[in-house]
Structures are given as C-alpha cells and as structure tokens.
Design a protein around this motif. Structure first.
Motif, PDB file in Angstrom:
ATOM      1  N   GLY A 187       0.798  -1.209   0.000  1.00  0.00           N
ATOM      2  CA  GLY A 187       0.000   0.000   0.000  1.00  0.00           C
ATOM      3  C   GLY A 187       0.838   1.269   0.000  1.00  0.00           C
ATOM      4  O   GLY A 187       2.069   1.237   0.171  1.00  0.00           O
ATOM      5  N   PRO A 188       0.192   2.432  -0.173  1.00  0.00           N
ATOM      6  CA  PRO A 188       0.917   3.712  -0.216  1.00  0.00           C
ATOM      7  C   PRO A 188       1.677   4.026   1.065  1.00  0.00           C
ATOM      8  O   PRO A 188       2.670   4.764   1.031  1.00  0.00           O
ATOM      9  CB  PRO A 188      -0.203   4.738  -0.460  1.00  0.00           C
ATOM     10  N   TYR A 189       1.225   3.493   2.200  1.00  0.00           N
ATOM     11  CA  TYR A 189       1.884   3.788   3.466  1.00  0.00           C
ATOM     12  C   TYR A 189       2.848   2.687   3.879  1.00  0.00           C
ATOM     13  O   TYR A 189       3.381   2.703   4.986  1.00  0.00           O
ATOM     14  CB  TYR A 189       0.827   4.025   4.544  1.00  0.00           C
ATOM     15  N   ASP A 190       3.091   1.721   2.971  1.00  0.00           N
ATOM     16  CA  ASP A 190       4.053   0.657   3.223  1.00  0.00           C
ATOM     17  C   ASP A 190       5.368   0.885   2.495  1.00  0.00           C
ATOM     18  O   ASP A 190       6.317   0.130   2.692  1.00  0.00           O
ATOM     19  CB  ASP A 190       3.474  -0.697   2.784  1.00  0.00           C
ATOM     20  N   VAL A 191       5.425   1.902   1.631  1.00  0.00           N
ATOM     21  CA  VAL A 191       6.637   2.167   0.847  1.00  0.00           C
ATOM     22  C   VAL A 191       7.297   3.447   1.345  1.00  0.00           C
ATOM     23  O   VAL A 191       6.680   4.285   2.010  1.00  0.00           O
ATOM     24  CB  VAL A 191       6.303   2.290  -0.657  1.00  0.00           C
ATOM     25  N   ASP A 192       8.568   3.609   1.005  1.00  0.00           N
ATOM     26  CA  ASP A 192       9.316   4.792   1.424  1.00  0.00           C
ATOM     27  C   ASP A 192       8.901   6.009   0.606  1.00  0.00           C
ATOM     28  O   ASP A 192       8.552   5.904  -0.565  1.00  0.00           O
ATOM     29  CB  ASP A 192      10.822   4.553   1.250  1.00  0.00           C
ATOM     30  N   ARG A 193       8.957   7.151   1.259  1.00  0.00           N
ATOM     31  CA  ARG A 193       8.636   8.420   0.599  1.00  0.00           C
ATOM     32  C   ARG A 193       9.785   9.404   0.805  1.00  0.00           C
ATOM     33  O   ARG A 193      10.519   9.319   1.783  1.00  0.00           O
ATOM     34  CB  ARG A 193       7.325   8.996   1.173  1.00  0.00           C
ATOM     35  N   ILE A 204       8.425  21.260  -0.891  1.00  0.00           N
ATOM     36  CA  ILE A 204       7.278  21.628  -1.733  1.00  0.00           C
ATOM     37  C   ILE A 204       6.329  20.449  -1.967  1.00  0.00           C
ATOM     38  O   ILE A 204       5.306  20.598  -2.617  1.00  0.00           O
ATOM     39  CB  ILE A 204       7.756  22.167  -3.096  1.00  0.00           C
ATOM     40  N   GLY A 205       6.669  19.295  -1.435  1.00  0.00           N
ATOM     41  CA  GLY A 205       5.785  18.147  -1.621  1.00  0.00           C
ATOM     42  C   GLY A 205       6.461  16.855  -1.206  1.00  0.00           C
ATOM     43  O   GLY A 205       7.596  16.840  -0.736  1.00  0.00           O
ATOM     44  N   VAL A 206       5.727  15.766  -1.379  1.00  0.00           N
ATOM     45  CA  VAL A 206       6.210  14.438  -1.014  1.00  0.00           C
ATOM     46  C   VAL A 206       6.012  13.515  -2.214  1.00  0.00           C
ATOM     47  O   VAL A 206       4.967  13.551  -2.871  1.00  0.00           O
ATOM     48  CB  VAL A 206       5.458  13.879   0.213  1.00  0.00           C
ATOM     49  N   ALA A 207       7.008  12.681  -2.507  1.00  0.00           N
ATOM     50  CA  ALA A 207       6.926  11.734  -3.612  1.00  0.00           C
ATOM     51  C   ALA A 207       7.312  10.346  -3.120  1.00  0.00           C
ATOM     52  O   ALA A 207       8.046  10.198  -2.136  1.00  0.00           O
ATOM     53  CB  ALA A 207       7.835  12.148  -4.769  1.00  0.00           C
ATOM     54  N   THR A 213       1.782  -1.010  -5.135  1.00  0.00           N
ATOM     55  CA  THR A 213       1.042  -1.883  -6.060  1.00  0.00           C
ATOM     56  C   THR A 213      -0.352  -2.227  -5.548  1.00  0.00           C
ATOM     57  O   THR A 213      -1.090  -2.936  -6.224  1.00  0.00           O
ATOM     58  CB  THR A 213       1.821  -3.182  -6.304  1.00  0.00           C
ATOM     59  N   GLY A 214      -0.710  -1.757  -4.371  1.00  0.00           N
ATOM     60  CA  GLY A 214      -2.028  -2.036  -3.805  1.00  0.00           C
ATOM     61  C   GLY A 214      -2.607  -0.798  -3.148  1.00  0.00           C
ATOM     62  O   GLY A 214      -1.953   0.251  -3.063  1.00  0.00           O
ATOM     63  N   SER A 215      -3.833  -0.919  -2.684  1.00  0.00           N
ATOM     64  CA  SER A 215      -4.515   0.208  -2.053  1.00  0.00           C
ATOM     65  C   SER A 215      -4.189   0.330  -0.570  1.00  0.00           C
ATOM     66  O   SER A 215      -4.232   1.421  -0.006  1.00  0.00           O
ATOM     67  CB  SER A 215      -6.026   0.066  -2.229  1.00  0.00           C
ATOM     68  N   GLU A 249      -2.682   3.846  10.002  1.00  0.00           N
ATOM     69  CA  GLU A 249      -1.489   3.635   9.182  1.00  0.00           C
ATOM     70  C   GLU A 249      -0.186   3.861   9.933  1.00  0.00           C
ATOM     71  O   GLU A 249       0.876   3.973   9.329  1.00  0.00           O
ATOM     72  CB  GLU A 249      -1.539   4.544   7.945  1.00  0.00           C
ATOM     73  N   GLY A 250      -0.260   3.945  11.264  1.00  0.00           N
ATOM     74  CA  GLY A 250       0.961   4.019  12.063  1.00  0.00           C
ATOM     75  C   GLY A 250       1.683   5.345  12.005  1.00  0.00           C
ATOM     76  O   GLY A 250       2.907   5.376  12.012  1.00  0.00           O
ATOM     77  N   PHE A 251       0.936   6.459  11.966  1.00  0.00           N
ATOM     78  CA  PHE A 251       1.586   7.766  12.005  1.00  0.00           C
ATOM     79  C   PHE A 251       2.247   7.979  13.365  1.00  0.00           C
ATOM     80  O   PHE A 251       1.830   7.426  14.381  1.00  0.00           O
ATOM     81  CB  PHE A 251       0.559   8.882  11.746  1.00  0.00           C
TER      82      PHE A 251
END
Length: 351
Positions: A187-193, A204-207, A213-215, A249-251
């Motif tokens: 999911g989006p919160y399982d990968v590095d940013r 100016i942002g986060v990428a 690959t999943g929701s 999501e473990g913030f």
C-alpha cells in the motif's frame, strides 16, 4: 350417399395423410437455443467488464489477462496570496506526471450451481512513473526530474455472484454480486517516501521512492447487474457500492485514514456480427467521496476532494474454439483522474 362425395372425402384424407408434417421445435432444441442466447449475451457483456451471466454448474474457467494503462496529468500547486486579481505573490509549482501501468492477472471461475458462481482474481503489477517539475517565478528554465517504479502482487479479489432469474417472459437477466478485496499488494503507506524541495531547500511536496502496487485497505463491494438480450443487440448495466474499511497507518502522532467509499455504475450495449465475433461499447464511472485523515491531536487533520473517474470502453471478442475465446478492449478516460488510455487482452478457457 353420393358416390362423388365419398370419392372426394377419400382423396382429401389421403392428401392429409401424405402431407409433410411441419417441423416443431422440441424441448431439447428450445433449451439449446436459450443456452446459446444466454452464452452469447454473457460474452458480449463481459468484453469490457466482468459482468456476464454466471458460469454453468460444474464448469471451470481460467482467464489469463494482460492490460496496459497510460496516464498523463499536469498539476499546478500555488502557495501564496493575491494582492489584486491580476497579481500573485508566492510560489507556483508546475508538475507533469506520466505513469505507465502493466497488469498481468489470472482469474479463476467455477459454477457451483446453475445460479451461483465463485471467482478469484490475482493481479501482478509493474508501474513506472516520471515526474517533471518547474517552479514558476524563480527565473530558471531548468526542470526537476524524478523517477519511481514498483512491481509486485496487487490486491487479490474474491467474488460470489448469484443469478436471480432465467431471463424469461421479456425480463432481463438480473444478477447480484458480492466482492471482497484484500490488501495483498504493497500500500501507499508501506513504501518509502521522500520530500521534494525547491532550489532553496524549501519542502514543496512528497513523492514515493517506490510505487505502491495495492490500495492498503480492505474493500467490500455489493452490487447488481442486468443483461437484456434484444435481438440483434444486448443491453447491459451495473451498479455497486464499495465500502472501504478505514485503517490506522501508524503515524508518529497517531491517526487513521478513511479513503472514502466508492459508488460505481456502468451501462452499454453490444451485438454479434456472427456466431463467433461480437462487439461491445460501454461507459463506466466511479465516484470516490472525500478522503479523511484524522490525527489524535486534531491539529493536522485533512480532507481531500471528491474524485470522479469515468471511461468509455469498446472491444471485440472472437470465439477461437467451443471453449476458448479471445477479447480485446480499449478504454479512453473522459475525466481528469481517469487513465488516458487502457488496453486489455483476455483469454478465457473453459473446462
């Protein structure tokens, strides 16, 4: 009795006895014809989206599929304030995103009864994304380029479909669906940013360093669909509602994300050129309500706007053998958040 009358009667009876009997459709032939119409309608309705009639009892179908989707979008982010309507003081960041998504999937279908079908779908994704940014009003023609990619297992789905009627007496086939989507993909919160910065080092942002690959969320989707054969055309449509379960999501400061539930609907029509080749044209639309991000301290709570995803799809299906067919569909996005184009190739094989 008049002899001429007797002769005429004998001739009439003899003619009736030797006259050819008009062919009448036997019950078995009528059932075969109804089954042929049902299968043809199911194939047409399934060319662009899986909404066909349930698989026959005891029949097993393996459907490998491959799809490619491309999307291009330009985003303008403004941070500043307006002095007068024609003068803006602050920072304008212009981003152009190009994304290519390759999906290979295997779908397994099994007809439990003449009315009940179960389906399992497992996808594998490969994603490439290019991000080009330029900050307006900074006096530089240099673009900031970044790339990210990801590949792996996507979100697996399990579906149960039930056919409520036989489509007789002028009624369409009506089917109920219950689909469960599991967050088997990353999911989006399982990968590095990583944090994007301007030329002066200001964020100016986060990428994403790697594309998910999943929701990352469980989803439960009940729905209804109909198929109405109307010679020579077949009309079809569907309506569903996806309930997405919010997650923690473990913030660092605690909090949950509610990605919003999804309303989907679609409709279209198709017809058969002959016994082996069919054409379909349809429209599908998804409405994703606002996403809520809630933190325990209530200081950084956020709400993102509703998203509309609409696409127009058309495709062809060709019967290769009695148990194997090949279909190709093309989908064109008609809303800002939909993929620009998507090609899908499917090869269902029945056993």
């Amino acid at each position: 009795m008049n002899s001429s009358f007797v002769v005429k009667r004998i001739v009439l009876l003899s003619t009736l006895a030797t006259a050819p009997v008009l062919a009448q459709e036997t019950p078995s032939e009528a059932e075969a014809e109804a089954e042929r119409i049902q299968e043809k309608a199911s194939v047409i309705a399934s060319i662009t989206t899986d909404r066909g009639i349930v698989t026959r009892a005891g029949r097993f179908v393996i459907e490998p599929a491959f799809s490619y989707a491309n999307s291009n979008s330009t985003v303008v982010a403004i941070e500043g304030y307006t002095v007068v309507p024609a003068l803006l003081v602050g920072l304008i960041n212009i981003s152009e995103v190009q994304r290519d998504i390759f999906v290979g999937a295997v779908t397994l279908k099994y007809g439990i009864t003449s009315r009940l079908e179960t389906t399992v779908r497992v996808p594998y994704l490969s994603i490439d994304e290019d991000l080009r940014e330029r900050q307006a009003f900074q006096g530089t023609p240099v673009d900031t380029l970044s790339e990210s990619s990801g590949e792996g297992l996507g979100d697996a789905e399990a579906t149960i479909r039930y056919q409520f009627n036989d489509g007789l007496a002028g009624w369409p086939y009506i089917l109920g669906t219950l689909r469960v989507k599991a967050p088997t993909g990353e999911g989006p919160y399982d990968v590095d940013r990583r944090v994007l910065e301007d030329s002066e080092g200001n964020p100016i942002g986060v990428a994403f360093s790697e594309r998910p690959t999943g929701s990352g969320f469980w989803g439960i989707e009940p729905g209804l669909s109909f198929i109405y054969p109307s010679d020579p055309a077949v009309l079809f449509g569907n309506l569903s509602y996806t309930y997405t379960i919010e997650e923690d999501e473990g913030f660092e400061n605690g909090g949950t994300i509610d990605p919003g539930n999804i309303v989907r609907f679609g409709f279209g029509m198709g017809f058969a050129f002959n016994e082996r080749t069919s054409f379909s044209l349809g429209y599908d639309h998804s409405v994703i309500p606002k996403t809520d991000v809630e933190f325990d301290n209530d200081l950084n709570n956020a709400q993102f706007d509703r998203i509309q995803v609409g696409s127009l799809a058309f495709g062809l299906s060709h019967q290769l053998t009695a148990d194997t067919s090949l279909s190709l569909s093309v989908s064109i996005g008609v809303t800002e958040n939909a993929p620009t184009t998507e090609l899908t190739l499917k090869l269902p094989m029945a056993f």
